[in-house]
Design a protein around this motif. Sequence first.
Motif, short mmCIF file in Angstrom:
data_model
loop_
_atom_site.label_atom_id
_atom_site.label_comp_id
_atom_site.label_asym_id
_atom_site.label_seq_id
_atom_site.Cartn_x
_atom_site.Cartn_y
_atom_site.Cartn_z
N MET A 92 -43.10 13.32 -53.28
CA MET A 92 -42.21 13.01 -52.17
C MET A 92 -42.67 13.69 -50.88
O MET A 92 -42.32 13.25 -49.78
N LYS A 93 -43.46 14.75 -51.00
CA LYS A 93 -44.04 15.37 -49.81
C LYS A 93 -44.99 14.40 -49.11
O LYS A 93 -45.19 14.49 -47.90
N ARG A 94 -45.56 13.50 -49.88
CA ARG A 94 -46.45 12.46 -49.32
C ARG A 94 -45.66 11.23 -48.89
O ARG A 94 -45.89 10.64 -47.83
N ASP A 95 -44.73 10.82 -49.72
CA ASP A 95 -44.04 9.55 -49.52
C ASP A 95 -43.17 9.54 -48.27
O ASP A 95 -42.93 8.49 -47.69
N SER A 96 -42.71 10.71 -47.85
CA SER A 96 -41.79 10.79 -46.70
C SER A 96 -42.50 10.93 -45.36
O SER A 96 -41.84 10.92 -44.32
N LEU A 97 -43.82 11.07 -45.37
CA LEU A 97 -44.54 11.31 -44.13
C LEU A 97 -44.67 10.03 -43.29
O LEU A 97 -44.79 8.93 -43.83
N ARG A 98 -44.67 10.19 -41.97
CA ARG A 98 -44.81 9.05 -41.07
C ARG A 98 -45.89 9.27 -40.01
O ARG A 98 -46.47 8.31 -39.52
N LYS A 99 -46.18 10.52 -39.65
CA LYS A 99 -47.14 10.81 -38.60
C LYS A 99 -48.56 10.89 -39.18
O LYS A 99 -48.78 11.52 -40.21
N GLN A 100 -49.51 10.27 -38.48
CA GLN A 100 -50.88 10.18 -38.96
C GLN A 100 -51.50 11.56 -39.21
O GLN A 100 -52.16 11.78 -40.23
N GLN A 101 -51.25 12.48 -38.30
CA GLN A 101 -51.82 13.82 -38.45
C GLN A 101 -51.29 14.52 -39.71
O GLN A 101 -52.04 15.16 -40.44
N SER A 102 -50.01 14.36 -39.96
CA SER A 102 -49.41 14.97 -41.15
C SER A 102 -49.95 14.33 -42.43
O SER A 102 -50.17 15.01 -43.44
N ILE A 103 -50.15 13.02 -42.39
CA ILE A 103 -50.69 12.30 -43.55
C ILE A 103 -52.11 12.77 -43.86
O ILE A 103 -52.46 13.04 -45.02
N GLU A 104 -52.94 12.90 -42.83
CA GLU A 104 -54.32 13.35 -43.04
C GLU A 104 -54.36 14.75 -43.63
O GLU A 104 -55.19 15.05 -44.49
N ARG A 105 -53.47 15.61 -43.19
CA ARG A 105 -53.42 16.97 -43.71
C ARG A 105 -52.93 16.98 -45.16
O ARG A 105 -53.45 17.71 -46.01
N ALA A 106 -51.96 16.12 -45.46
CA ALA A 106 -51.38 16.08 -46.81
C ALA A 106 -52.36 15.53 -47.84
O ALA A 106 -52.26 15.87 -49.03
N VAL A 107 -53.27 14.67 -47.42
CA VAL A 107 -54.27 14.13 -48.35
C VAL A 107 -55.03 15.26 -49.03
O VAL A 107 -55.33 15.21 -50.23
N LYS A 108 -55.32 16.31 -48.28
CA LYS A 108 -56.04 17.46 -48.83
C LYS A 108 -55.11 18.41 -49.58
O LYS A 108 -55.49 19.00 -50.59
N GLN A 109 -53.89 18.54 -49.09
CA GLN A 109 -52.97 19.53 -49.66
C GLN A 109 -52.25 19.03 -50.90
O GLN A 109 -51.95 19.81 -51.81
N VAL A 110 -51.95 17.72 -50.94
CA VAL A 110 -51.20 17.14 -52.07
C VAL A 110 -51.93 15.88 -52.56
O VAL A 110 -51.57 14.76 -52.20
N PRO A 111 -52.99 16.05 -53.35
CA PRO A 111 -53.72 14.87 -53.86
C PRO A 111 -52.85 14.05 -54.80
O PRO A 111 -51.98 14.57 -55.49
N ILE A 112 -53.08 12.74 -54.78
CA ILE A 112 -52.29 11.83 -55.62
C ILE A 112 -53.21 11.04 -56.57
O ILE A 112 -54.43 10.98 -56.39
N VAL A 113 -52.59 10.46 -57.59
CA VAL A 113 -53.27 9.56 -58.51
C VAL A 113 -52.39 8.32 -58.68
O VAL A 113 -51.17 8.45 -58.87
N TYR A 114 -53.00 7.15 -58.61
CA TYR A 114 -52.28 5.90 -58.85
C TYR A 114 -52.47 5.53 -60.31
O TYR A 114 -53.57 5.19 -60.74
N MET A 115 -51.39 5.64 -61.10
CA MET A 115 -51.41 5.31 -62.52
C MET A 115 -51.00 3.84 -62.68
O MET A 115 -49.83 3.50 -62.52
N VAL A 116 -51.97 3.00 -63.00
CA VAL A 116 -51.75 1.55 -63.03
C VAL A 116 -51.47 1.10 -64.46
O VAL A 116 -52.20 1.44 -65.39
#
Length: 311
Positions: A92-116
């Motif tokens: 949810m730390k990723r899902d709630s973000l809207r600003k590009q700068q915050s998203i770019e920072r979160a990519v490194k801080q909170v990595p995700i995996v898409y489980m298909v």
Amino acid sequence: MKLQPVIPFEPVSADQPPQAGKWAAQIKWDGVRMLAYWDGEELRLINRKLNDRTIQYPELHDPESYCKASSFILDGEIIAFNHQRPSFAEVMKRDSLRKQQSIERAVKQVPIVYMVYDILYCNGSWVTSQKLADRQKLLKEVLIPGERVQLVQNYYDPELLLKIMRQHQMEGIVCKDLDSTYALNGKDDRWQKTKLYADLHAVIGGATFRGNVVNALLLGVYEQGRLRYIGHAGTGKLGVADWRDITERIRPMIIAESPFANEPERSKDAVWVRPELCVKVQFLEWTPGGTMRQPSIQAFVDTPAAQCTLS
């Protein structure tokens, strides 16, 4: 052709998993349901409530790196980890973000995996009328697993998988009939989820303080347009900084009277707030008095307050 978002097939709740046989059992990941749409030109990520979440997950913007199909709709769950375990609060730390700068920072801080775990559309054709076993075979042929995209595995002993999930303190399992077609905007017992803990989205209607900082939230759900108190929670996955943030967020929302239709516990010490902010809460079971036993706050969610119901 631009692919229009669809409401995904949902499992029904079951107290016990079905017997082994025609069922495929899968781990119930504690993440956010997400469908990936690729029409050959544009990639979109849409959650089960049809909200666009494409910008939040730039790791998935190159569809050709994880799927061979010229067009597709994939169904799965985006997860993030906390101490080697999937955590709804982290994703949810990723899902709630809207600003590009915050998203770019979160990519490194909170990595995700898409489980298909499913495919609805492939190479220009709908495959929802095919059996799950055939869709899974197709998915295995076209998906390219990697660091950020993984194929969800099937297990064929539901009771054993549930036992293992209990040992690892995971959320539960989902069992799927291998002969089941995919019902768009559907929900029936061909897919069944067995949770080790119950959870729901609840509205904050009040709070208690320790000193100048909130230490517990009074929570409710809507029934026939009225907010019913279902318990208070002061534990969970929120840290000191989160409680300070909650304190600041609710200060301008304080009101004079309780928004609950029934009398909450701790009313004497409570500060009432406009019922607008919502959280995901995990709990063990319901008490005879209709409140949650051992509730634990998992994360803030952007669910509209009116949609926080028990149905």
